[in-house]
Design a protein around this motif. Structure first.
Motif, PDB file in Angstrom:
ATOM      1  N   LEU A 239       0.826  -1.210   0.000  1.00  0.00           N
ATOM      2  CA  LEU A 239       0.000   0.000   0.000  1.00  0.00           C
ATOM      3  C   LEU A 239       0.860   1.260   0.000  1.00  0.00           C
ATOM      4  O   LEU A 239       0.433   2.308  -0.481  1.00  0.00           O
ATOM      5  N   PHE A 240       2.073   1.168   0.547  1.00  0.00           N
ATOM      6  CA  PHE A 240       2.919   2.350   0.696  1.00  0.00           C
ATOM      7  C   PHE A 240       3.942   2.496  -0.429  1.00  0.00           C
ATOM      8  O   PHE A 240       4.801   3.380  -0.364  1.00  0.00           O
TER       9      PHE A 240
ATOM     10  N   LEU B 252      -4.810   5.615  -3.410  1.00  0.00           N
ATOM     11  CA  LEU B 252      -6.029   6.405  -3.508  1.00  0.00           C
ATOM     12  C   LEU B 252      -5.829   7.740  -2.800  1.00  0.00           C
ATOM     13  O   LEU B 252      -5.082   7.827  -1.826  1.00  0.00           O
ATOM     14  N   GLY B 253      -6.544   8.782  -3.266  1.00  0.00           N
ATOM     15  CA  GLY B 253      -6.364  10.078  -2.632  1.00  0.00           C
ATOM     16  C   GLY B 253      -7.571  10.995  -2.634  1.00  0.00           C
ATOM     17  O   GLY B 253      -7.680  11.880  -1.798  1.00  0.00           O
ATOM     18  N   LEU B 254      -8.493  10.792  -3.565  1.00  0.00           N
ATOM     19  CA  LEU B 254      -9.581  11.752  -3.739  1.00  0.00           C
ATOM     20  C   LEU B 254     -10.463  11.905  -2.507  1.00  0.00           C
ATOM     21  O   LEU B 254     -10.901  13.009  -2.175  1.00  0.00           O
ATOM     22  N   GLU B 255     -10.735  10.820  -1.808  1.00  0.00           N
ATOM     23  CA  GLU B 255     -11.694  10.867  -0.704  1.00  0.00           C
ATOM     24  C   GLU B 255     -11.080  11.242   0.643  1.00  0.00           C
ATOM     25  O   GLU B 255     -11.813  11.457   1.611  1.00  0.00           O
TER      26      GLU B 255
ATOM     27  N   GLY C 126     -10.673   1.399   3.294  1.00  0.00           N
ATOM     28  CA  GLY C 126     -10.649   1.186   1.859  1.00  0.00           C
ATOM     29  C   GLY C 126     -11.926   0.584   1.324  1.00  0.00           C
ATOM     30  O   GLY C 126     -12.407   0.962   0.245  1.00  0.00           O
ATOM     31  N   GLU C 127     -12.514  -0.322   2.071  1.00  0.00           N
ATOM     32  CA  GLU C 127     -13.722  -0.995   1.598  1.00  0.00           C
ATOM     33  C   GLU C 127     -14.928  -0.074   1.562  1.00  0.00           C
ATOM     34  O   GLU C 127     -15.932  -0.384   0.909  1.00  0.00           O
TER      35      GLU C 127
ATOM     36  N   ASN D  65      -7.091   0.741  -2.208  1.00  0.00           N
ATOM     37  CA  ASN D  65      -5.699   0.871  -1.769  1.00  0.00           C
ATOM     38  C   ASN D  65      -5.403   2.240  -1.145  1.00  0.00           C
ATOM     39  O   ASN D  65      -4.623   3.030  -1.649  1.00  0.00           O
ATOM     40  N   THR D  66      -6.029   2.494   0.014  1.00  0.00           N
ATOM     41  CA  THR D  66      -5.746   3.732   0.730  1.00  0.00           C
ATOM     42  C   THR D  66      -4.595   3.531   1.718  1.00  0.00           C
ATOM     43  O   THR D  66      -4.595   2.544   2.464  1.00  0.00           O
TER      44      THR D  66
END
Length: 428
Positions: A272-273, A324-327, A390-391, A399-400
């Motif tokens: 994830l990182f 992920l980044g938008l939320e 993430g879910e 993938n946050t």
């Protein structure tokens, strides 16, 4: 006309006001000290913070080609949930967005879905192969405002010079992914103590900084509007500061993850990182924060990059880079700057809405909250605790890098030209 009242809201976190929105024209009809009660729809903002709709200069919506990880529709849903009313989706799709008809198709599909303005970014080189320029002029005439080979760097200096000259001639932004591939090879982590301890090949700062220096000099000599994608190092900040002091027309973005996360997250080898450029050290993150505060770095951009579990749940060096980044971006910026007292909501509006819209010359985004202006708006509850999962993301992927982290700022409503694109009840 159809009207919407947003009562009891605090524009930019300041005094309580009330807005009457003309949904038919998509504009703010009136701003008043007195609540509007006769509108077709009345919403009580409950004293929450109202900002202009957010603008993201850098996302990956994966369509066409990888609709299994994200689509224009699911990406638009994620954008609306995050408070965005406009995003720019990068060209590294399959096929690559290197032809006018492909760019036009992306724009049309976003408009048809209607949750967010999805602007296509054209590639600088055909097929992202770094060998031959795309038809920048033709694509510019089709409405493309920015060009980038993001995911890859335009390493050839002669080709980059020509790209800068063509971009200047057509008055479009050239956005560079600064990475000298000869210095990165199969690197997957920042070159430092952590990478050495974990046995991961290191990605040196100079791989980014050498390209930034080269491109700044080219922009000085050949003109145009140059934008640096995902600045990640202390040295890059110094180079940007020098370039701006010389009057070079350079702008830059920083991602939320490079502001908040460092390479100590790599200790678990969790894919994830894995991100490109890699998470750096604390001194880099601190330099980026200060650069954003003083304007050396212009904007926050998410580099929203969805991946499926099959691309992330693997050995670290084989994991695909991206998060992920938008939320989560607004919540991250709130935590770093507003909660700590480093900045206020006016600053958030500047770096996440007004400045990106200015750089990209969007006439109806990033505008003041005032009568006669477009009703592109986001309502934020600054005291609503929530945990990133993430879910639970609207994105098709999960993938946050903020899994399990608790935040205190939550988007409760988003409007695109007066049309409701997200409300908090949508996620309940």
């Amino acid at each position: 006309m159809t009207t919407l009242a947003l009562n009891n809201v605090r524009p930019y976190g300041e005094d309580v006001l009330n807005l009457l929105i003309d949904v038919t024209s998509g504009t703010i009809a009136e701003v008043s000290d007195t609540p509007f009660t006769d509108a077709d729809e009345v919403i009580d903002g409950e004293g929450n913070v109202l900002l202009p709709g957010l603008v993201d200069m850098h996302v990956h919506l994966r369509e066409p080609g990888r609709e299994d990880t994200e689509t224009i529709a699911t990406g638009s849903d994620a954008a609306a949930k995050g408070g965005f009313t406009a995003v720019f989706t990068m060209a590294n799709t399959n096929p690559v967005i290197d032809q006018p008809f492909l760019a036009e198709a992306v724009w049309s599909k976003g408009q048809e879905y209607g949750k967010c303005d999805v602007y296509p970014v054209g590639s600088i080189t055909q097929g992202l192969e770094g060998a031959q320029l795309t038809e920048i002029g033709l694509m510019a005439r089709s409405g493309v405002r920015m060009f980038s080979d993001d995911g890859k760097c335009v390493n050839d200096p002669q080709l980059m010079r020509r790209a800068i000259e063509y971009a200047k001639a057509h008055d479009v932004v050239l956005a560079q992914h600064a990475e000298d591939h000869r210095l990165t090879g199969s690197a997957s982590a920042h070159e430092g103590e952590q990478a050495a301890r974990l046995g991961l090949r290191g990605w040196p700062r100079v791989a980014e900084e050498s390209i930034v220096a080269r491109d700044a000099i080219m922009t000085r000599d050949y003109g145009g509007r140059y934008h640096l994608c995902h600045a990640s190092t202390e040295g890059t900040v110094e180079l940007l500061r020098f370039a701006k002091s010389q009057g070079i027309e350079v702008t830059a973005e920083v991602t939320p993850h490079h502001l908040m996360l460092t390479d100590d997250k790599l200790a678990t080898y969790d894919g994830l990182f894995r991100v490109n450029p890699p998470l750096r050290e604390a001194r880099d993150a601190e330099a980026l924060k200060q650069a954003l505060l003083d304007g050396t770095v212009d904007v926050v951009a998410t580099d929203h990059a969805p991946h499926g579990s099959e691309d992330k749940c693997v050995e670290f060096e084989h994991a695909k880079p991206g998060m992920l980044g938008l939320e989560t971006s607004l919540a991250v910026v709130h935590r770093i700057f507003v909660e700590t007292g480093l900045a206020d909501w006016r600053f958030v509006a500047k770096v996440m809405s007004e400045r990106p819209a200015e750089i990209l010359r969007l006439e109806d985004q990033g505008r003041p909250i005032a009568a006669g202006e477009p009703a592109n708006l986001v309502l934020v509850d600054p005291d609503s605790s929530w945990t990133a999962r993430g879910e639970e993301m609207a994105s098709k992927a999960s993938n946050t890098p903020y899994e399990g982290i608790e935040f205190t700022a939550r988007v409760v409503g988003t409007w695109l030209r007066g049309k409701t694109t997200y409300t908090e009840k949508d996620s309940q």
